[in-house]
Design an enzyme around this catalytic site. Structure first.
Site, PDB file in Angstrom:
ATOM      1  CD  GLU A  56      28.946 -17.752  17.435  1.00 56.90           C
ATOM      2  OE1 GLU A  56      28.170 -18.551  16.856  1.00 56.90           O
ATOM      3  OE2 GLU A  56      28.947 -17.548  18.660  1.00 56.90           O
ATOM      4  CE1 TYR A 105      21.240  -6.926  18.578  1.00 57.28           C
ATOM      5  CE2 TYR A 105      20.621  -7.953  20.652  1.00 57.28           C
ATOM      6  CZ  TYR A 105      20.476  -6.932  19.730  1.00 57.28           C
ATOM      7  OH  TYR A 105      19.576  -5.931  19.963  1.00 57.28           O
ATOM      8  CG  HIS A 128      24.188 -14.706  16.882  1.00 58.31           C
ATOM      9  ND1 HIS A 128      24.683 -15.457  17.924  1.00 58.31           N
ATOM     10  CD2 HIS A 128      24.660 -15.297  15.753  1.00 58.31           C
ATOM     11  CE1 HIS A 128      25.419 -16.446  17.452  1.00 58.31           C
ATOM     12  NE2 HIS A 128      25.427 -16.357  16.132  1.00 58.31           N
ATOM     13  N   GLY A 177      18.749 -15.426  25.055  1.00 56.76           N
ATOM     14  CA  GLY A 177      19.665 -14.439  25.608  1.00 56.76           C
ATOM     15  C   GLY A 177      19.752 -14.523  27.116  1.00 56.76           C
ATOM     16  CG  ASP A 178      23.370 -15.122  28.939  1.00 59.63           C
ATOM     17  OD1 ASP A 178      22.814 -16.237  29.010  1.00 59.63           O
ATOM     18  OD2 ASP A 178      24.519 -14.945  28.498  1.00 59.63           O
ATOM     19  CB  ALA A 222      14.912 -18.989  21.389  1.00 60.26           C
ATOM     20  CG  HIS A 257      20.053 -22.898  28.709  1.00 54.10           C
ATOM     21  ND1 HIS A 257      20.060 -22.126  29.856  1.00 54.10           N
ATOM     22  CD2 HIS A 257      20.281 -22.044  27.678  1.00 54.10           C
ATOM     23  CE1 HIS A 257      20.282 -20.872  29.536  1.00 54.10           C
ATOM     24  NE2 HIS A 257      20.417 -20.779  28.217  1.00 54.10           N
ATOM     25  CE  LYS A 262      15.823 -23.856  21.459  1.00 49.46           C
ATOM     26  NZ  LYS A 262      17.060 -23.147  21.889  1.00 49.46           N
ATOM     27  CD  GLN A 266      28.258 -23.195  24.889  1.00 49.24           C
ATOM     28  OE1 GLN A 266      28.956 -22.852  23.937  1.00 49.24           O
ATOM     29  NE2 GLN A 266      27.950 -22.392  25.894  1.00 49.24           N
TER      30      GLN A 266
END
Length: 286
Positions: free
Chosen positions: A17, A49, A77, A108-109, A124, A148, A164, A174
């Site tokens: 990545e 991204y 991403h 995303g944050d 997502a 998360h 998902k 992660q």
């Protein structure tokens, strides 16, 4: 270009990545890193991204450039936050026009910019559905072995991941530091009837200063591992111990049946190349 879902069906994948460079210095480092890692013949590479128009363009340009000028299979991403549904659809169409077939769909944050637009998609799985409607993508989603950070409970996080993965093709986790964290996640998904591939994400800890930073990023370094690093001595010895610990983790999850390994490189190649060498993957990765 190969689709990641097909690669995973064919066998183990080994992937890297990167993040898009923001300036000339970062660009130079990334070019060097790509040159050093391409000979390892990764199955695919992913490009992050951050959100916003400039990051959107950098991600698109980097992924499109890889398609034109390298033998790498890139995955782009994309995040929901701060985008309208129409904007996200436009981005997805532009990816397909550029030949991009692999997508990592992320929530995303929350945006830090007070002027950022409010996103229309909350999660997502909605982005996965939109990408399916556009068509032509192999779609991955994120998985969090420790849950998360914004999930109210681990059970709710697992339920959301299962939802998902009912729509996506695979997940990438992660980073984590103990085999048991990964196996609990996989076993939980299987107990919920989910059998999609879940690729473990690996990030070696190569400095003492990284220990606290990892916790802030959502994956605390276990105390036994932290003590192993602190007792190593010099900075070079700490780095060597971190690479050794990451190698042990990689081998452990592979032995447990993981469908591959995904390395968070931070746009540097040395630690990844050392782990590859330790695992004997230079010839077998494909």
């Amino acid at each position: 270009m190969a689709k990641i879902a097909d690669l995973l069906r064919a066998g183990r994948t080994f992937s890297f990545e990167f993040f898009p460079p923001k300036d000339d210095a970062e660009h130079h480092r990334l070019v060097q890193t790509l040159a050093e890692l391409q000979p390892l013949n990764p199955s695919f590479v992913s490009v992050t991204y951050r959100g916003g128009r400039s990051s959107r363009q950098r991600t698109h340009d980097l992924v499109a450039g890889m398609l034109r000028t390298t033998t790498l299979t890139p995955m782009a991403h994309l995040i929901c936050v701060a985008h309208t549904r129409l904007e996200l659809a436009e981005i997805l169409v532009e990816f397909r026009k550029a030949g991009v077939e692999n997508l990592m769909a992320l929530g995303g944050d929350p945006p830090t910019d007070p002027d950022a637009a409010e996103g229309e998609l909350a999660h997502a799985d909605e982005l996965v559905e939109l990408a399916r409607a556009i068509g032509g993508f192999s779609i991955g989603v994120a998985a969090h072995p420790a849950g998360h950070p914004r999930s109210p409970s681990i059970d709710q996080d697992r339920a959301y991941l299962a939802a998902k993965l009912a729509r996506a093709d695979f997940a990438v986790t992660q980073f984590f530091f103990e085999r048991s964290d990964y196996l609990r996640l996989v076993d939980d998904m299987r107990s919920r009837g989910v059998d999609r591939p879940i690729v473990p994400g690996i990030m070696p800890v190569t400095s003492i200063s990284s220990i606290n930073r990892m916790a802030a990023m959502g994956a605390a370094v276990p105390e036994a591992m932290a003590e192993r690093l602190r007792s190593a001595g010099s900075a070079s010895a700490v780095r060597e111990a971190g690479v050794e610990a990451a190698t042990e983790l990689c081998q452990a999850v592979l032995d447990a049946g993981a469908p591959g390994l995904h390395f968070y490189t931070l746009n540097r190649s040395l630690a990844t190349r050392e782990i590859y060498a330790n695992l004997g993957l230079e010839v077998t990765a494909s």
